[in-house]
Design a protein around this motif. Structure first.
Motif, mmCIF file in Angstrom:
data_model
loop_
_atom_site.group_PDB
_atom_site.id
_atom_site.type_symbol
_atom_site.label_atom_id
_atom_site.label_comp_id
_atom_site.label_asym_id
_atom_site.label_seq_id
_atom_site.Cartn_x
_atom_site.Cartn_y
_atom_site.Cartn_z
ATOM 1 N N GLN A 64 41.827 54.956 48.202
ATOM 2 C CA GLN A 64 41.096 55.383 49.233
ATOM 3 C C GLN A 64 41.414 53.835 50.969
ATOM 4 O O GLN A 64 41.492 54.290 51.431
ATOM 5 C CB GLN A 64 40.776 56.049 49.640
ATOM 6 N N GLN A 65 40.955 52.448 50.166
ATOM 7 C CA GLN A 65 41.040 52.043 50.786
ATOM 8 C C GLN A 65 42.641 50.997 50.670
ATOM 9 O O GLN A 65 42.742 49.858 50.851
ATOM 10 C CB GLN A 65 40.149 50.967 50.362
ATOM 11 N N HIS A 66 43.424 51.382 49.721
ATOM 12 C CA HIS A 66 44.718 50.875 49.930
ATOM 13 C C HIS A 66 44.638 49.570 48.318
ATOM 14 O O HIS A 66 45.689 49.045 48.247
ATOM 15 C CB HIS A 66 45.262 50.408 51.195
ATOM 16 N N PHE A 67 44.383 49.921 47.773
ATOM 17 C CA PHE A 67 44.342 49.625 46.751
ATOM 18 C C PHE A 67 44.999 49.816 45.453
ATOM 19 O O PHE A 67 45.210 50.877 45.144
ATOM 20 C CB PHE A 67 43.316 49.231 45.505
ATOM 21 N N LYS A 68 46.383 48.596 45.186
ATOM 22 C CA LYS A 68 47.362 49.558 44.038
ATOM 23 C C LYS A 68 47.232 49.464 42.957
ATOM 24 O O LYS A 68 48.355 49.993 42.110
ATOM 25 C CB LYS A 68 48.772 48.839 44.823
ATOM 26 N N SER A 69 46.741 48.660 42.069
ATOM 27 C CA SER A 69 46.451 47.761 40.951
ATOM 28 C C SER A 69 45.246 47.288 40.259
ATOM 29 O O SER A 69 44.745 46.976 41.080
ATOM 30 C CB SER A 69 48.257 47.350 40.851
ATOM 31 N N CYS A 70 45.245 46.991 38.589
ATOM 32 C CA CYS A 70 44.298 46.472 38.952
ATOM 33 C C CYS A 70 44.291 45.683 37.871
ATOM 34 O O CYS A 70 45.527 45.891 36.648
ATOM 35 C CB CYS A 70 43.552 47.605 37.756
ATOM 36 N N SER A 71 44.256 44.378 37.075
ATOM 37 C CA SER A 71 44.919 43.863 36.559
ATOM 38 C C SER A 71 43.056 42.893 35.852
ATOM 39 O O SER A 71 42.433 43.141 35.940
ATOM 40 C CB SER A 71 45.648 42.057 36.958
ATOM 41 N N LEU A 72 43.296 42.110 34.354
ATOM 42 C CA LEU A 72 41.828 41.301 34.236
ATOM 43 C C LEU A 72 42.566 40.042 33.666
ATOM 44 O O LEU A 72 43.768 39.354 33.607
ATOM 45 C CB LEU A 72 41.648 41.842 32.647
ATOM 46 N N TYR A 73 41.961 39.227 33.665
ATOM 47 C CA TYR A 73 41.516 37.699 34.050
ATOM 48 C C TYR A 73 40.074 37.219 33.685
ATOM 49 O O TYR A 73 39.555 37.445 33.625
ATOM 50 C CB TYR A 73 41.592 37.260 35.607
ATOM 51 N N PRO A 74 39.864 36.082 32.719
ATOM 52 C CA PRO A 74 38.989 35.953 32.060
ATOM 53 C C PRO A 74 38.113 34.713 33.799
ATOM 54 O O PRO A 74 38.333 34.196 34.418
ATOM 55 C CB PRO A 74 39.787 34.352 31.524
ATOM 56 N N PHE A 75 36.283 35.305 33.163
ATOM 57 C CA PHE A 75 35.363 34.836 34.172
ATOM 58 C C PHE A 75 36.106 33.746 34.459
ATOM 59 O O PHE A 75 35.519 33.008 35.610
ATOM 60 C CB PHE A 75 34.516 35.795 33.331
ATOM 61 N N GLU A 76 36.185 32.317 33.594
ATOM 62 C CA GLU A 76 36.272 31.345 33.590
ATOM 63 C C GLU A 76 37.040 30.598 33.997
ATOM 64 O O GLU A 76 37.561 29.636 34.769
ATOM 65 C CB GLU A 76 36.285 30.807 32.355
ATOM 66 N N LEU A 77 38.053 31.465 34.649
ATOM 67 C CA LEU A 77 39.159 31.316 35.298
ATOM 68 C C LEU A 77 38.866 31.359 36.817
ATOM 69 O O LEU A 77 39.376 30.411 37.710
ATOM 70 C CB LEU A 77 40.789 31.583 34.689
ATOM 71 N N LEU A 78 38.240 32.358 37.041
ATOM 72 C CA LEU A 78 37.880 32.752 38.337
ATOM 73 C C LEU A 78 36.977 31.884 39.120
ATOM 74 O O LEU A 78 37.390 31.600 40.138
ATOM 75 C CB LEU A 78 38.378 34.122 38.947
ATOM 76 N N PHE A 79 36.053 31.571 38.221
ATOM 77 C CA PHE A 79 35.058 30.658 38.784
ATOM 78 C C PHE A 79 34.270 29.686 38.116
ATOM 79 O O PHE A 79 34.488 29.529 36.942
ATOM 80 C CB PHE A 79 33.587 31.467 38.591
ATOM 81 N N ASP A 80 33.989 28.963 38.695
ATOM 82 C CA ASP A 80 33.389 28.036 38.133
ATOM 83 C C ASP A 80 32.450 27.799 36.987
ATOM 84 O O ASP A 80 32.000 29.271 36.772
ATOM 85 C CB ASP A 80 33.161 26.489 38.744
ATOM 86 N N GLU A 81 32.735 26.266 36.190
ATOM 87 C CA GLU A 81 31.293 26.339 35.139
ATOM 88 C C GLU A 81 29.911 26.575 35.645
ATOM 89 O O GLU A 81 28.951 27.575 34.796
ATOM 90 C CB GLU A 81 31.003 25.109 34.874
ATOM 91 N N SER A 82 29.801 26.997 36.781
ATOM 92 C CA SER A 82 28.727 26.942 37.745
ATOM 93 C C SER A 82 28.016 28.570 37.786
ATOM 94 O O SER A 82 27.233 28.459 37.805
ATOM 95 C CB SER A 82 28.153 26.037 38.588
#
Length: 383
Positions: A64-82
């Motif tokens: 309802q908020q106009h989101f159209k798809s969903c994907s998976l990504y590794p946590f370490e790819l999106l956020f640094d080591e901390s």
């Protein structure tokens, strides 16, 4: 590696089906997700307010908020080591795992981030005599729950996710996984063969499949993921059970650091493979005809990818075929009669020639008799 990847894979798979109008709202909660989650809660990152208390509520709310798809990504790819900044309300895990990212056109991307369970805050006292160890029931003992918050990704994180999805050649990716992990010297699982599969399956009170369609084409991504998960679980089990380990445990013990590094890299590779499979499995279809090959002790299958893989060059893939022997010709009736007739003629000519020589030449008679006696004496001496 725990069962979380199965839970989030089911969430992502059915969310995309709903976004594409392929299923109804009451079908959003995938069977896989139901097995590994009894309580699903999503709280606001800033205020700790409860936003959603069900998977279908989350997906419908984002739709309802106009989101159209969903994907998976590794946590370490999106956020640094901390990792994430720890907040008063939340305690975030610091390990790597597949993160579901919901995408919209013009409204940004948001990530569904795990929250560690809060520490038990209420002490449970027994009723009556404390030696009986009995008391009222408590929901604090429940462990089959998933707690989340939604975090909006910045532009740099979106670019990392986009780069993760670009230019994936499944045949090259398969060869990379096989060379670095399935055929690695630290992989002492004897059975490292690859069986081509058309669906993903998990064991939970029987075999449960990802897709309800029975006519799916064979898929290299599904096949490779199931193989890697199986090998990783076998390695983990054998490493902990010393008496069930292979006949050369000293090799592992003498290379402990390298083996630990191998298992950590293998786990990271599997998480990446899970994400690639969830995002791009439709481009990993293979034709039903494939050629078995054997390299060393590992039996694998070189699958011929369909033409929708742009970078795959069919002529550049080297396929080794096993040598096959030519089958013997069947023995027919005419061939058997001819063989017997020739054998009979040869024996007849030999016997007739000896008979004629004995009649004509005395020396031939003496030679035949002497030879016969020698043969008889030799046979008698063997008894």
């Amino acid at each position: 590696m725990d069962d979380y990847w199965k839970f989030i894979f089911g969430v992502q798979y059915n969310a995309n089906l709903f976004f594409n109008n392929e299923i109804e709202y009451h079908q959003i909660k995938h069977e896989w997700s139901s097995f590994f989650c009894d309580v699903f809660l999503v709280r606001d990152y800033a205020t700790n307010t409860l936003l959603y208390d069900s998977i279908d509520g989350l997906v419908i709310g984002l739709f309802q908020q106009h989101f159209k798809s969903c994907s998976l990504y590794p946590f370490e790819l999106l956020f640094d080591e901390s990792g994430l900044n720890q907040k008063i309300h939340f305690d975030f895990p610091i390990y790597n795992y597949p993160v579901a990212v919901f995408k919209s056109m013009g409204f940004g991307w948001i990530a569904l981030i795990q929250i560690n369970e809060k520490l038990k805050s209420k002490e449970i006292h027994p009723l009556g005599d404390p030696r009986e160890f009995c008391g009222v029931s408590s929901s604090q003992r429940a462990s089959n729950n998933q707690l989340f918050t939604l975090i909006r990704l910045n532009e740099a994180q979106e670019q990392k996710a986009q780069a993760f999805d670009q230019h994936l050649d499944w045949m090259s990716y398969f060869n990379h996984i096989k060379a670095n992990f399935l055929e690695n010297r630290f992989n002492y699982i004897d059975d490292s063969g690859l069986l081509i599969a058309h669906n993903l399956f998990i064991e939970y009170h029987g075999e449960k499949k990802l897709s309800e369609e029975d006519d799916n084409p064979n898929n290299l991504a599904f096949s490779l993921l199931q193989r890697c998960i199986h090998v990783y679980e076998c390695l983990s089990q054998l490493h902990t059970n010393y008496h069930e380990r292979p006949p050369y445990p000293d090799f592992i013990d003498s290379h402990t650091e390298q083996y630990v590094e191998f298992t950590e890299q293998f786990e990271t590779a599997i998480i990446n493979l899970i994400c690639h499979t969830a995002n791009d499995y439709k481009n990993a279809k293979v034709k039903t005809k494939f050629i078995p090959i054997q390299k060393n002790k590992y039996i694998t299958y070189e699958a011929e990818l369909e033409p929708n893989i742009d970078e795959f060059n069919e002529d550049s893939t080297e396929i080794e075929t096993l040598p096959q022997k030519n089958p013997d010709l069947p023995i027919t009736g005419m061939r058997a009669i001819t063989t017997l007739l020739i054998l009979f003629i040869v024996i007849f000519l030999i016997v007739y020639g000896l008979f004629w020589m004995m009649r004509q030449y005395e020396l031939a008679k003496i030679t035949v008799i002497t030879t016969g006696l020698i043969i008889l004496l030799y046979l008698w001496s063997k008894k």
